[in-house]
Design an enzyme around this catalytic site. Structure first.
Site, PDB file in Angstrom:
ATOM      1  N   ARG A  85      -9.214 -19.724  -2.484  1.00  0.00           N
ATOM      2  CA  ARG A  85     -10.490 -20.354  -2.143  1.00  0.00           C
ATOM      3  C   ARG A  85     -10.210 -21.508  -1.198  1.00  0.00           C
ATOM      4  O   ARG A  85      -9.279 -22.292  -1.439  1.00  0.00           O
ATOM      5  CB  ARG A  85     -11.179 -20.866  -3.418  1.00  0.00           C
ATOM      6  CG  ARG A  85     -12.603 -21.333  -3.185  1.00  0.00           C
ATOM      7  CD  ARG A  85     -13.222 -21.946  -4.443  1.00  0.00           C
ATOM      8  NE  ARG A  85     -12.966 -23.380  -4.529  1.00  0.00           N
ATOM      9  CZ  ARG A  85     -13.667 -24.224  -5.293  1.00  0.00           C
ATOM     10  NH1 ARG A  85     -14.649 -23.768  -6.059  1.00  0.00           N
ATOM     11  NH2 ARG A  85     -13.369 -25.512  -5.316  1.00  0.00           N
ATOM     12  N   ASP A 138     -16.830 -21.588  -1.731  1.00  0.00           N
ATOM     13  CA  ASP A 138     -17.868 -21.947  -2.701  1.00  0.00           C
ATOM     14  C   ASP A 138     -18.821 -22.945  -2.053  1.00  0.00           C
ATOM     15  O   ASP A 138     -18.405 -24.035  -1.647  1.00  0.00           O
ATOM     16  CB  ASP A 138     -17.192 -22.573  -3.934  1.00  0.00           C
ATOM     17  CG  ASP A 138     -18.145 -22.761  -5.100  1.00  0.00           C
ATOM     18  OD1 ASP A 138     -19.368 -22.644  -4.907  1.00  0.00           O
ATOM     19  OD2 ASP A 138     -17.641 -23.032  -6.221  1.00  0.00           O
ATOM     20  N   HIS A 181     -21.428 -24.157  -3.705  1.00  0.00           N
ATOM     21  CA  HIS A 181     -21.921 -25.015  -4.787  1.00  0.00           C
ATOM     22  C   HIS A 181     -23.441 -25.169  -4.810  1.00  0.00           C
ATOM     23  O   HIS A 181     -23.951 -26.275  -5.055  1.00  0.00           O
ATOM     24  CB  HIS A 181     -21.230 -26.387  -4.730  1.00  0.00           C
ATOM     25  CG  HIS A 181     -19.820 -26.345  -5.215  1.00  0.00           C
ATOM     26  ND1 HIS A 181     -18.742 -26.671  -4.426  1.00  0.00           N
ATOM     27  CD2 HIS A 181     -19.300 -25.998  -6.400  1.00  0.00           C
ATOM     28  CE1 HIS A 181     -17.624 -26.526  -5.122  1.00  0.00           C
ATOM     29  NE2 HIS A 181     -17.938 -26.115  -6.316  1.00  0.00           N
ATOM     30  N   TRP A 219     -27.178 -29.325  -6.650  1.00  0.00           N
ATOM     31  CA  TRP A 219     -25.805 -29.568  -7.029  1.00  0.00           C
ATOM     32  C   TRP A 219     -24.851 -29.067  -5.991  1.00  0.00           C
ATOM     33  O   TRP A 219     -24.813 -27.928  -5.682  1.00  0.00           O
ATOM     34  CB  TRP A 219     -25.497 -28.909  -8.369  1.00  0.00           C
ATOM     35  CG  TRP A 219     -24.500 -29.751  -8.959  1.00  0.00           C
ATOM     36  CD1 TRP A 219     -24.719 -30.809  -9.778  1.00  0.00           C
ATOM     37  CD2 TRP A 219     -23.117 -29.711  -8.668  1.00  0.00           C
ATOM     38  NE1 TRP A 219     -23.544 -31.433 -10.016  1.00  0.00           N
ATOM     39  CE2 TRP A 219     -22.546 -30.786  -9.365  1.00  0.00           C
ATOM     40  CE3 TRP A 219     -22.290 -28.918  -7.896  1.00  0.00           C
ATOM     41  CZ2 TRP A 219     -21.188 -31.073  -9.323  1.00  0.00           C
ATOM     42  CZ3 TRP A 219     -20.953 -29.187  -7.839  1.00  0.00           C
ATOM     43  CH2 TRP A 219     -20.397 -30.267  -8.563  1.00  0.00           C
ATOM     44  N   GLU A 244     -22.060 -18.784 -12.161  1.00  0.00           N
ATOM     45  CA  GLU A 244     -21.253 -19.592 -13.077  1.00  0.00           C
ATOM     46  C   GLU A 244     -22.116 -20.465 -13.985  1.00  0.00           C
ATOM     47  O   GLU A 244     -21.665 -20.870 -15.047  1.00  0.00           O
ATOM     48  CB  GLU A 244     -20.217 -20.436 -12.313  1.00  0.00           C
ATOM     49  CG  GLU A 244     -20.801 -21.522 -11.439  1.00  0.00           C
ATOM     50  CD  GLU A 244     -19.740 -22.271 -10.636  1.00  0.00           C
ATOM     51  OE1 GLU A 244     -18.907 -21.610  -9.997  1.00  0.00           O
ATOM     52  OE2 GLU A 244     -19.757 -23.505 -10.650  1.00  0.00           O
ATOM     53  N   HIS A 268     -15.859 -17.214 -13.883  1.00  0.00           N
ATOM     54  CA  HIS A 268     -15.641 -18.629 -13.589  1.00  0.00           C
ATOM     55  C   HIS A 268     -14.398 -19.146 -14.329  1.00  0.00           C
ATOM     56  O   HIS A 268     -14.333 -19.046 -15.554  1.00  0.00           O
ATOM     57  CB  HIS A 268     -16.887 -19.398 -14.051  1.00  0.00           C
ATOM     58  CG  HIS A 268     -16.973 -20.793 -13.541  1.00  0.00           C
ATOM     59  ND1 HIS A 268     -17.711 -21.763 -14.196  1.00  0.00           N
ATOM     60  CD2 HIS A 268     -16.454 -21.393 -12.447  1.00  0.00           C
ATOM     61  CE1 HIS A 268     -17.637 -22.892 -13.506  1.00  0.00           C
ATOM     62  NE2 HIS A 268     -16.891 -22.698 -12.444  1.00  0.00           N
ATOM     63  N   TYR A 306     -17.398 -32.688  -3.003  1.00  0.00           N
ATOM     64  CA  TYR A 306     -16.901 -32.076  -4.222  1.00  0.00           C
ATOM     65  C   TYR A 306     -15.947 -30.920  -3.928  1.00  0.00           C
ATOM     66  O   TYR A 306     -16.155 -30.159  -2.990  1.00  0.00           O
ATOM     67  CB  TYR A 306     -18.094 -31.548  -5.024  1.00  0.00           C
ATOM     68  CG  TYR A 306     -17.703 -30.955  -6.336  1.00  0.00           C
ATOM     69  CD1 TYR A 306     -17.197 -31.771  -7.340  1.00  0.00           C
ATOM     70  CD2 TYR A 306     -17.808 -29.596  -6.570  1.00  0.00           C
ATOM     71  CE1 TYR A 306     -16.824 -31.244  -8.552  1.00  0.00           C
ATOM     72  CE2 TYR A 306     -17.440 -29.059  -7.785  1.00  0.00           C
ATOM     73  CZ  TYR A 306     -16.944 -29.888  -8.768  1.00  0.00           C
ATOM     74  OH  TYR A 306     -16.573 -29.357  -9.963  1.00  0.00           O
ATOM     75  N   GLU A 327     -10.944 -16.351 -11.174  1.00  0.00           N
ATOM     76  CA  GLU A 327     -10.646 -17.711 -10.699  1.00  0.00           C
ATOM     77  C   GLU A 327      -9.617 -18.340 -11.644  1.00  0.00           C
ATOM     78  O   GLU A 327      -9.714 -18.202 -12.855  1.00  0.00           O
ATOM     79  CB  GLU A 327     -11.930 -18.550 -10.702  1.00  0.00           C
ATOM     80  CG  GLU A 327     -11.742 -19.945 -10.148  1.00  0.00           C
ATOM     81  CD  GLU A 327     -13.047 -20.746 -10.140  1.00  0.00           C
ATOM     82  OE1 GLU A 327     -13.925 -20.460 -10.973  1.00  0.00           O
ATOM     83  OE2 GLU A 327     -13.170 -21.653  -9.300  1.00  0.00           O
ATOM     84  N   ARG A 356     -20.345 -14.014 -11.591  1.00  0.00           N
ATOM     85  CA  ARG A 356     -19.505 -15.201 -11.798  1.00  0.00           C
ATOM     86  C   ARG A 356     -19.584 -15.768 -13.216  1.00  0.00           C
ATOM     87  O   ARG A 356     -19.118 -16.889 -13.459  1.00  0.00           O
ATOM     88  CB  ARG A 356     -19.976 -16.314 -10.843  1.00  0.00           C
ATOM     89  CG  ARG A 356     -19.559 -16.149  -9.423  1.00  0.00           C
ATOM     90  CD  ARG A 356     -18.109 -16.463  -9.198  1.00  0.00           C
ATOM     91  NE  ARG A 356     -17.802 -17.870  -9.313  1.00  0.00           N
ATOM     92  CZ  ARG A 356     -16.611 -18.330  -9.691  1.00  0.00           C
ATOM     93  NH1 ARG A 356     -15.652 -17.511 -10.006  1.00  0.00           N
ATOM     94  NH2 ARG A 356     -16.388 -19.628  -9.752  1.00  0.00           N
ATOM     95  N   GLU A 405     -19.572 -17.894  -2.435  1.00  0.00           N
ATOM     96  CA  GLU A 405     -20.018 -18.156  -3.811  1.00  0.00           C
ATOM     97  C   GLU A 405     -21.165 -19.155  -3.848  1.00  0.00           C
ATOM     98  O   GLU A 405     -21.162 -20.137  -3.097  1.00  0.00           O
ATOM     99  CB  GLU A 405     -18.809 -18.704  -4.568  1.00  0.00           C
ATOM    100  CG  GLU A 405     -19.121 -19.246  -5.945  1.00  0.00           C
ATOM    101  CD  GLU A 405     -17.894 -19.876  -6.596  1.00  0.00           C
ATOM    102  OE1 GLU A 405     -16.768 -19.630  -6.122  1.00  0.00           O
ATOM    103  OE2 GLU A 405     -18.071 -20.628  -7.557  1.00  0.00           O
TER     104      GLU A 405
HETATM  105  O1  EZ4 Z   1     -18.304 -26.963 -10.277  1.00  0.00           O
HETATM  106  O2  EZ4 Z   1     -16.461 -26.098 -13.183  1.00  0.00           O
HETATM  107  O3  EZ4 Z   1     -16.195 -22.402  -8.843  1.00  0.00           O
HETATM  108  N1  EZ4 Z   1     -16.022 -23.387  -9.462  1.00  0.00           N
HETATM  109  C1  EZ4 Z   1     -16.846 -24.413  -9.535  1.00  0.00           C
HETATM  110  C2  EZ4 Z   1     -16.460 -25.493 -10.525  1.00  0.00           C
HETATM  111  C3  EZ4 Z   1     -17.663 -26.110 -11.168  1.00  0.00           C
HETATM  112  C4  EZ4 Z   1     -17.300 -26.891 -12.388  1.00  0.00           C
HETATM  113  C5  EZ4 Z   1     -18.524 -27.256 -13.177  1.00  0.00           C
HETATM  114  O4  EZ4 Z   1     -18.177 -27.729 -14.432  1.00  0.00           O
HETATM  115  O5  EZ4 Z   1     -17.829 -24.453  -8.860  1.00  0.00           O
HETATM  116  O6  EZ4 Z   1     -15.739 -26.472  -9.881  1.00  0.00           O
HETATM  117 CO    CO Z   2     -18.293 -22.450  -8.151  1.00  0.00          CO
END
Ligand code: EZ4
Ligand code: CO
Length: 409
Positions: free
Chosen positions: A147, A217, A219, A409, A269, A319, A159, A346, A290, A243
């Site tokens: 990833r 990802d 997010h 998020w 997830e 996840h 993040y 993952e 996921r 993702e």
């Molecule tokens: O943000 O596990 O794909 N993985 C993710 C993780 C999630 C956290 C949330 O608790 O997106 O990093």
């Molecule tokens: Co994720």
């Protein structure tokens, strides 16, 4: 064989984990993961106040019936707190059944469909150079799928980028859940992100060649039309998947994304029941499920959603961050080994502190995970070690736009 005791154990070796330990009247124990990152004590309380009293004296072999009793019996169904609690019971009962049968869980649910589970690791960097070093380091550790996340010019803190997270030292894990009374605030700028990400993948493909599976990802931060554009622009770089390109509550939103791009899509997830996947699976709007055993109600519903997905040629991509405990990860490894429609797993590698509390029988070799052949889930909890790591509040960061608006998020 009756459930004689049920104990909720909260421990924080590097990060917070909630574990349910069931003991039968003949002394067999089983473990289940109930960790809900950032809301841990809500699940611990739900379990100890509302689930543990219902479990005592129940037949430990009746896994399906116990799952239905807790799910249908609650009246208010679903939700991450309820489903994480049910997941822990389900996993612990499968662990017990495996120990009684003297077989690893995967043998009870059909046996191995493959030799090992292709895993992907998380490379990240604040610059293209440090990203390339991170990809290279993962290849050297044996990873065969990676990833890719990077810092974005114009966004101060992002993040999932390790170098930035680690700059905060002890307060952050690799994927941050910052210890403290309140979440850290990060910023977000969709246009800056959309401009930058295709350049990153162009660079990584040029450097590492066409063969290596690459993942990304988003997010949940994009609107459907933005996600559609990103998927389209990433097509030349042949991603394994994109993702969480847009929040999953709006399942229809994925129709719009799908109309515009052939980049494979993975989502789920944060989902907690099959209903969250209903439109996505029946309309073939995604390619990978996921779900996490821990947040999806356990082994029992994870197998069911994968059988449902199989009829639409959709595969698994469970996840596997470090906030899914070694117990939750083990549950997923057994399911992944047994099902026909496994895709990828993952894998973030738990810290040494976590591994000193949870002793795992799984292995990671040549880029592949295997749950091991210990009976049940194959994870033992060292309760004395667990007691040495008391709970501390910790939260995922939140993000705001430049004008202060809270962002997805
Ligand atoms: O943000 O596990 O794909 N993985 C993710 C993780 C999630 C956290 C949330 O608790 O997106 O990093
Ligand atoms: Co994720």
């Amino acid at each position: 064989m009756k459930i004689a005791a049920a104990e909720v154990i909260v421990t924080s070796p590097s990060r917070n984990f909630v574990t349910l330990k069931l003991t039968t009247d003949d002394g067999v124990t089983g473990l289940g993961d109930a960790t809900l990152n950032g809301r841990e004590l809500a699940v611990a309380t739900y379990l100890s106040e509302h689930v543990v009293p219902l479990l005592i004296e129940r037949d430990a072999h009746r896994i399906e019936d116990t799952w239905q009793y807790l799910y249908r019996g609650a009246y208010w169904r679903r939700g991450p707190v309820t489903m994480a609690a049910i997941a822990a019971v389900d996993m612990a009962l499968w662990d017990i059944k495996g120990k009684v049968a003297a077989l690893p869980l995967y043998q009870l649910i059909g046996g191995a469909s493959r030799a090992g589970l292709l895993a992907y690791g998380h490379a990240s960097g604040t610059t293209l150079e440090s990203l390339a070093e991170s990809v290279q380091a993962h290849l050297e550790r044996g990873y065969r799928a990676i990833r890719v996340q990077t810092a974005v010019p114009g966004i101060n803190a992002l993040y999932g980028v390790a170098a930035q997270a680690q700059a905060s030292g002890e307060r952050y894990d690799y994927e941050p859940a910052g210890r403290g009374a309140r979440p850290v605030e990060e910023d977000w700028d969709t246009r800056a992100y959309l401009r930058h990400v295709p350049k990153v993948f162009e660079h990584v493909r040029r450097q590492f060649g066409p063969e290596l599976p690459l993942l990304h990802d988003a997010h949940h931060r994009l609107r459907p039309i933005e996600a559609a554009r990103l998927g389209k622009e990433l097509e030349p770089y042949d991603l394994f998947w994109l993702e969480d390109c847009t929040p999953g509550e709006n399942q229809q939103g994925l129709r719009l994304v799908r109309q515009h791009t052939t980049t494979p899509l993975a989502i789920g997830e944060v989902f907690n029941t099959v209903y969250d996947f209903q439109t996505l699976i029946t309309e073939q709007l995604i390619d990978y499920v996921r779900a996490a055993a821990t947040h999806f109600g356990g082994v029992t519903p994870l197998r069911k959603v994968m059988d449902f997905a199989a009829t639409y040629q959709i595969r698994s991509g469970f996840h596997g961050p470090t906030d899914v405990s070694p117990v939750g990860l083990a549950a997923q490894l057994h399911v992944g080994l047994a099902i026909h429609n496994f895709g990828i797993q993952e894998y973030m590698e738990h810290s040494q502190a976590t591994n000193s509390v949870f002793r795992q029988s799984m292995s990671f070799e040549d880029g592949h995970l295997h749950p091991g052949d210990a009976p049940g889930l194959g994870v033992e909890l060292d309760e004395a070690a667990a007691a040495g790591h008391p709970y501390e509040p910790a939260y995922l960061p939140v993000s705001r736009l430049k004008d202060g608006t809270m962002h997805d998020w």
